[in-house]
Design a protein around this motif. Sequence first.
Motif, PDB file in Angstrom:
ATOM      1  N   SER A 271      -1.006  15.818  19.804  1.00 20.21           N
ATOM      2  CA  SER A 271      -2.096  15.977  20.774  1.00 20.21           C
ATOM      3  C   SER A 271      -2.829  14.654  20.973  1.00 20.21           C
ATOM      4  O   SER A 271      -3.161  14.279  22.113  1.00 20.21           O
ATOM      5  N   ALA A 272      -3.087  13.931  19.880  1.00 19.38           N
ATOM      6  CA  ALA A 272      -3.754  12.626  19.990  1.00 19.38           C
ATOM      7  C   ALA A 272      -2.915  11.657  20.826  1.00 19.38           C
ATOM      8  O   ALA A 272      -3.466  10.859  21.601  1.00 19.38           O
ATOM      9  N   SER A 273      -1.597  11.736  20.690  1.00 15.64           N
ATOM     10  CA  SER A 273      -0.704  10.882  21.482  1.00 15.64           C
ATOM     11  C   SER A 273      -0.792  11.245  22.963  1.00 15.64           C
ATOM     12  O   SER A 273      -0.786  10.363  23.824  1.00 15.64           O
ATOM     13  N   ARG A 274      -0.889  12.559  23.260  1.00 13.94           N
ATOM     14  CA  ARG A 274      -1.005  12.983  24.662  1.00 13.94           C
ATOM     15  C   ARG A 274      -2.344  12.526  25.257  1.00 13.94           C
ATOM     16  O   ARG A 274      -2.403  12.087  26.411  1.00 13.94           O
ATOM     17  N   VAL A 275      -3.402  12.640  24.460  1.00 15.83           N
ATOM     18  CA  VAL A 275      -4.723  12.170  24.911  1.00 15.83           C
ATOM     19  C   VAL A 275      -4.662  10.671  25.198  1.00 15.83           C
ATOM     20  O   VAL A 275      -5.164  10.190  26.221  1.00 15.83           O
ATOM     21  N   SER A 276      -4.017   9.928  24.302  1.00 16.20           N
ATOM     22  CA  SER A 276      -3.885   8.486  24.476  1.00 16.20           C
ATOM     23  C   SER A 276      -3.071   8.144  25.729  1.00 16.20           C
ATOM     24  O   SER A 276      -3.426   7.234  26.480  1.00 16.20           O
ATOM     25  N   ALA A 277      -1.996   8.907  25.961  1.00 18.88           N
ATOM     26  CA  ALA A 277      -1.153   8.660  27.137  1.00 18.88           C
ATOM     27  C   ALA A 277      -1.912   8.968  28.418  1.00 18.88           C
ATOM     28  O   ALA A 277      -1.806   8.234  29.418  1.00 18.88           O
ATOM     29  N   LEU A 278      -2.685  10.056  28.408  1.00 17.14           N
ATOM     30  CA  LEU A 278      -3.500  10.404  29.573  1.00 17.14           C
ATOM     31  C   LEU A 278      -4.487   9.283  29.874  1.00 17.14           C
ATOM     32  O   LEU A 278      -4.697   8.898  31.024  1.00 17.14           O
ATOM     33  N   TYR A 279      -5.086   8.768  28.812  1.00 22.33           N
ATOM     34  CA  TYR A 279      -6.064   7.713  29.014  1.00 22.33           C
ATOM     35  C   TYR A 279      -5.405   6.443  29.547  1.00 22.33           C
ATOM     36  O   TYR A 279      -5.976   5.740  30.392  1.00 22.33           O
ATOM     37  N   ASP A 280      -4.180   6.172  29.097  1.00 27.56           N
ATOM     38  CA  ASP A 280      -3.455   4.998  29.599  1.00 27.56           C
ATOM     39  C   ASP A 280      -3.201   5.105  31.104  1.00 27.56           C
ATOM     40  O   ASP A 280      -3.148   4.088  31.810  1.00 27.56           O
ATOM     41  N   ARG A 281      -3.045   6.328  31.589  1.00 27.46           N
ATOM     42  CA  ARG A 281      -2.888   6.527  33.035  1.00 27.46           C
ATOM     43  C   ARG A 281      -4.237   6.446  33.751  1.00 27.46           C
ATOM     44  O   ARG A 281      -4.325   5.984  34.893  1.00 27.46           O
ATOM     45  N   LEU A 282      -5.285   6.907  33.066  1.00 23.74           N
ATOM     46  CA  LEU A 282      -6.622   6.923  33.666  1.00 23.74           C
ATOM     47  C   LEU A 282      -7.224   5.528  33.789  1.00 23.74           C
ATOM     48  O   LEU A 282      -7.851   5.195  34.798  1.00 23.74           O
ATOM     49  N   LEU A 283      -7.033   4.715  32.748  1.00 27.64           N
ATOM     50  CA  LEU A 283      -7.754   3.453  32.656  1.00 27.64           C
ATOM     51  C   LEU A 283      -7.547   2.539  33.869  1.00 27.64           C
ATOM     52  O   LEU A 283      -8.529   2.009  34.417  1.00 27.64           O
ATOM     53  N   PRO A 284      -6.292   2.324  34.339  1.00 28.73           N
ATOM     54  CA  PRO A 284      -6.133   1.443  35.513  1.00 28.73           C
ATOM     55  C   PRO A 284      -6.885   1.967  36.737  1.00 28.73           C
ATOM     56  O   PRO A 284      -7.467   1.180  37.494  1.00 28.73           O
ATOM     57  N   LEU A 285      -6.872   3.294  36.931  1.00 30.99           N
ATOM     58  CA  LEU A 285      -7.571   3.876  38.078  1.00 30.99           C
ATOM     59  C   LEU A 285      -9.082   3.704  37.949  1.00 30.99           C
ATOM     60  O   LEU A 285      -9.774   3.374  38.917  1.00 30.99           O
ATOM     61  N   LEU A 286      -9.593   3.929  36.741  1.00 28.13           N
ATOM     62  CA  LEU A 286     -11.028   3.774  36.508  1.00 28.13           C
ATOM     63  C   LEU A 286     -11.448   2.326  36.713  1.00 28.13           C
ATOM     64  O   LEU A 286     -12.449   2.030  37.378  1.00 28.13           O
ATOM     65  N   ASN A 287     -10.667   1.407  36.147  1.00 26.83           N
ATOM     66  CA  ASN A 287     -11.013  -0.008  36.271  1.00 26.83           C
ATOM     67  C   ASN A 287     -10.904  -0.491  37.712  1.00 26.83           C
ATOM     68  O   ASN A 287     -11.688  -1.333  38.166  1.00 26.83           O
ATOM     69  N   GLU A 288      -9.927   0.068  38.429  1.00 28.96           N
ATOM     70  CA  GLU A 288      -9.774  -0.307  39.838  1.00 28.96           C
ATOM     71  C   GLU A 288     -11.010   0.124  40.631  1.00 28.96           C
ATOM     72  O   GLU A 288     -11.529  -0.640  41.461  1.00 28.96           O
ATOM     73  N   ALA A 289     -11.475   1.351  40.370  1.00 32.39           N
ATOM     74  CA  ALA A 289     -12.671   1.843  41.058  1.00 32.39           C
ATOM     75  C   ALA A 289     -13.894   0.983  40.702  1.00 32.39           C
ATOM     76  O   ALA A 289     -14.710   0.654  41.571  1.00 32.39           O
ATOM     77  N   VAL A 290     -14.011   0.610  39.424  1.00 33.86           N
ATOM     78  CA  VAL A 290     -15.127  -0.235  38.975  1.00 33.86           C
ATOM     79  C   VAL A 290     -15.094  -1.568  39.703  1.00 33.86           C
ATOM     80  O   VAL A 290     -16.113  -2.058  40.217  1.00 33.86           O
ATOM     81  N   GLN A 291     -13.920  -2.180  39.760  1.00 36.24           N
ATOM     82  CA  GLN A 291     -13.788  -3.510  40.382  1.00 36.24           C
ATOM     83  C   GLN A 291     -14.068  -3.469  41.878  1.00 36.24           C
ATOM     84  O   GLN A 291     -14.701  -4.372  42.436  1.00 36.24           O
ATOM     85  N   GLU A 292     -13.590  -2.400  42.537  1.00 39.81           N
ATOM     86  CA  GLU A 292     -13.839  -2.264  43.976  1.00 39.81           C
ATOM     87  C   GLU A 292     -15.339  -2.152  44.252  1.00 39.81           C
ATOM     88  O   GLU A 292     -15.864  -2.782  45.182  1.00 39.81           O
ATOM     89  N   LEU A 293     -16.027  -1.343  43.438  1.00 42.79           N
ATOM     90  CA  LEU A 293     -17.472  -1.199  43.610  1.00 42.79           C
ATOM     91  C   LEU A 293     -18.174  -2.519  43.339  1.00 42.79           C
ATOM     92  O   LEU A 293     -19.124  -2.899  44.023  1.00 42.79           O
ATOM     93  N   HIS A 294     -17.707  -3.212  42.314  1.00 42.38           N
ATOM     94  CA  HIS A 294     -18.350  -4.465  41.919  1.00 42.38           C
ATOM     95  C   HIS A 294     -18.202  -5.530  43.012  1.00 42.38           C
ATOM     96  O   HIS A 294     -19.098  -6.362  43.208  1.00 42.38           O
ATOM     97  N   ARG A 295     -17.069  -5.479  43.715  1.00 42.45           N
ATOM     98  CA  ARG A 295     -16.828  -6.493  44.754  1.00 42.45           C
ATOM     99  C   ARG A 295     -17.614  -6.203  46.031  1.00 42.45           C
ATOM    100  O   ARG A 295     -17.900  -7.103  46.795  1.00 42.45           O
ATOM    101  N   HIS A 296     -17.954  -4.945  46.248  1.00 38.02           N
ATOM    102  CA  HIS A 296     -18.596  -4.587  47.519  1.00 38.02           C
ATOM    103  C   HIS A 296     -20.081  -4.945  47.473  1.00 38.02           C
ATOM    104  O   HIS A 296     -20.808  -4.504  46.590  1.00 38.02           O
ATOM    105  N   PRO A 297     -20.579  -5.750  48.410  1.00 41.30           N
ATOM    106  CA  PRO A 297     -21.978  -6.233  48.352  1.00 41.30           C
ATOM    107  C   PRO A 297     -23.008  -5.100  48.404  1.00 41.30           C
ATOM    108  O   PRO A 297     -24.088  -5.235  47.851  1.00 41.30           O
ATOM    109  N   TYR A 298     -22.672  -3.977  49.079  1.00 46.00           N
ATOM    110  CA  TYR A 298     -23.638  -2.892  49.196  1.00 46.00           C
ATOM    111  C   TYR A 298     -23.747  -2.071  47.899  1.00 46.00           C
ATOM    112  O   TYR A 298     -24.711  -1.364  47.684  1.00 46.00           O
TER     113      TYR A 298
END
Length: 929
Positions: free
Chosen positions: A576-603
């Motif tokens: 189960s811990a491995s599945r949680v870790s794998a899910l997070y590995d899929r989540l992290l790029p999407l989360l970071n992408e959203a963070v970076q997009e927001l950070h780049r937008h002046p508004y």
Amino acid sequence: MSERYVVVDIETTGNSAKDGTDRITQFAAVVIEHNEITEIFSTFVNPDRDIPPFIVELTGISRELVQHAPRFRDVAPMIVELLQDSCFVAHNVHFDWNFLQEELRQAGLPQLDCPNLDTVELARILLPTAESHKLGDLAKVFALEHDQPHRADSDAMVTAQLLMELQEKLSRLPLQALQAMYELSHGFKSDIGRLLSPHIMKKLQSGKEEEDWDVFRSLALRTRSYRVQMDQQEPLSFEEAIHHVETVLRHRPGYEKREGQEQMIQEVYHALAENRYSLIEAGTGVGKTLAYLLPALVFSKEKSVPVVVSTHTVQLQQQVIDKEIPLLQRLLPFTFEVSLLKGRKHYICLHKFEQALREEDHNYDSILTKAKIVVWLLETETGDVDELNLPSGGRLLWERICCDQSSRSKQNPWSSRCFYERAKHRALFADLVITNHTLLLQDLQQEESLLASCEHVILDEAHHIEETASQSLGRQFSCMQFQLLLSRIGTLDTNEVLFHVYELAKEYGISEGRSFRLLHRLLKELKLESDELFRMLRAYIFERSRGGGVEGNVRLLYRYEAGRERGRLWRAIQESASRVSALYDRLLPLLNEAVQELHRHPYCTGLLVAGEFRRLVGALQQSQENLTRLLLEQQEGSITWMETEAKGTIHTTVLYAQPADVSEKLADQLFARKKSVILTSATLTVHDSFQYMIDSLGLTDFHPSTLSVASPFAYEKQVKLMIPTDLPHVKRVSAEEYAAAVAEQLARIATVTGGRMLVLFTSYDMLRRTHAVMKEREELAEFALLAQGVNSGSRTRITKHFRQFDKAILFGTNSFWEGVDIPGEDLSCLIMVRLPFAPPDHPLAAAKAALAERQGKNPFLEVSLPQAIIRFKQGFGRLIRTKQDSGTFFVLDRRITNSFYGKRFVESIPKVPLYEKPLEELLKLLQET
């Protein structure tokens, strides 16, 4: 102001107004017009029923006093007329308002229809740092005469005077603060917006610029002080400075020379000057804090180098600043700079707060906290949350608006006014830097260390260094914190952060909806999978710790090693811990992408929700990393264990990894990097030797000097040590029987001593059981029974309540063994239920014992016993705090006299008369002396 205010207070037979269950016994009103008292009205009221005895005792209003008074229906028309075209004001207005409305209904009169104002709510906003908002405490703040508390006429007058004082404070506030509070006033419980309007209008009509404040981006702050004191004279030598201080002190009334304090002053100075390491044990009453601060400041000024002073807690830091530093400023013949340095989260981020004020908010605690902060920013020089008295829900807002790494962003328009950066800057130019052990040890591991250049350190309460280092160097994963992080991020179905980020993304065309829909699905999967993992972890702890039959909400512990556990359930946990870790590995790029997009937008860069999203993603990443390491990797050199609450939910499970031995890391990372380190405490020796502390802290190779300074108190005259012989052995009876026997002895002691008792437990479960038994005893009906973890509130609040009662018993564990200061008659009896050995099955204690055994040591004599003796000495230190104190010290654990090691406990404290007899004989002896 032109508004007419009628300040009301009522006394009643109880708290239930509905259907006439309770009735009014006294009504009082004070009329205020143009901020002056113009009319006073007061009358007793016959309630046509008995008045409960506790109400009579509280208010002094008896049946005889009101039997010839008018009934409420007779005075009701006068009250209605008095309140016409007015604003109804009371301290805790909703009680008085609702009670009065019910009485009017029963009298057949129409309901009141007028605005109401709560002076409790108003005071909470305008006095953001006040410790209490009770009427009596606020009266003291403003020096208002309050000679008859809990009488309506006196309470109404004091409330009226309080309102005028608060009105006066409002008139001095800048326009920006008044407007910010008015914008928030829709969420207040009383009509404070109505009070603010005239003040705002007056400010607008005057058209004056706000010159007394630092106004920026619609917020007003206290004008920053740039004061740096420069000495014009040459620094005094150590001998000259000490002579000057002694001369000043000799002319003070009540001055008494303390040889022990002088001895410690000399040792601290010479250890600093000679680049030595030193351990100093200073008994209670020596004046330890002054004895290290004074030579530290003289040395710092003489050599032009900073000295760091580290305390165990943030509260002790503040105590040094508030109490000791002002005294030294009066005593020393030169000026000096002191900096108080705490962790980043203690300081407000003004950029985040600005954004929080713009948010739509419907949470009362959050709105109240924002209003308090608006006023506090006009007063604070530090921006430190410890100054604030926050409502319970205010901590959640603070988590969102405190400083973090993102506060250092170049886009932050408030960076020049950042409180945290200001605190760091002060530290660079300070003679003395006051910090705490946690921050000091964390700073050692930072790339940009704040304190690396400070080569002289004084560690107060140094017996805590090992424990703090173990926690700082370890890892932790809390299922509850992980759950809260996921909940706060939310999904697209909720009104949490992800939902608002998605709305932003749509509004500004930042990202496609597909990525958010995928995030939504993965977060839901992560929530389901992690909950399943937490269920299995909890089941595993129950299985391995055999916790199925436990009673009460105790903590269950199990020490594990990820690479060596076996069994079907453990394999399922790791999968189960491995599945949680794998899910997070899929989540992290999407989360970071959203963070970076927001950070780049002046508004979006400056929006609080964007910053909070970034913070939550970072926290989730760290939490996931800890979970993976703790469950899927063997933690070499660390002890790993898991805990859960027997009666808790699946989210009460916590995983830990801590090093069993921190001596080498302390030696390498702290002591080897400093020229001199002074460690001091009231409890550093065991059997008159510092060796245990030297070994456990890694000081052996530094060859520290040692000094033991005895307490100046005459303990043999001030304390009696009593050991009852008629308590059953704890291992020969059940937990319930033992708790009942302890409760029996405590009750008998209380009836003889009259209370003023602090009872120290080593187990919360035993505390809870004993407290429950004592609550049922009739002979203790007059006693206030206050228990840590049972009564709500912090240690400070419970201790304060204890001191307010004539007959009181305080039950404490853990933190109550030290740091509690109750001098004088407020504490006359200290009871220790058990000798304070760490539970042998606690993973860290067991690991330390195993390590000692591998090193050829006796685990009990060289680890468990020294730790228990140090804690025993700390507990004993609660009883006598001044030369005038006296008291009785009961130890209910027979091991102190009938075990081979017991005498070491007795010998560890100052010599006191010891009596060992059946309790009845001890109590007779107590009554005779």
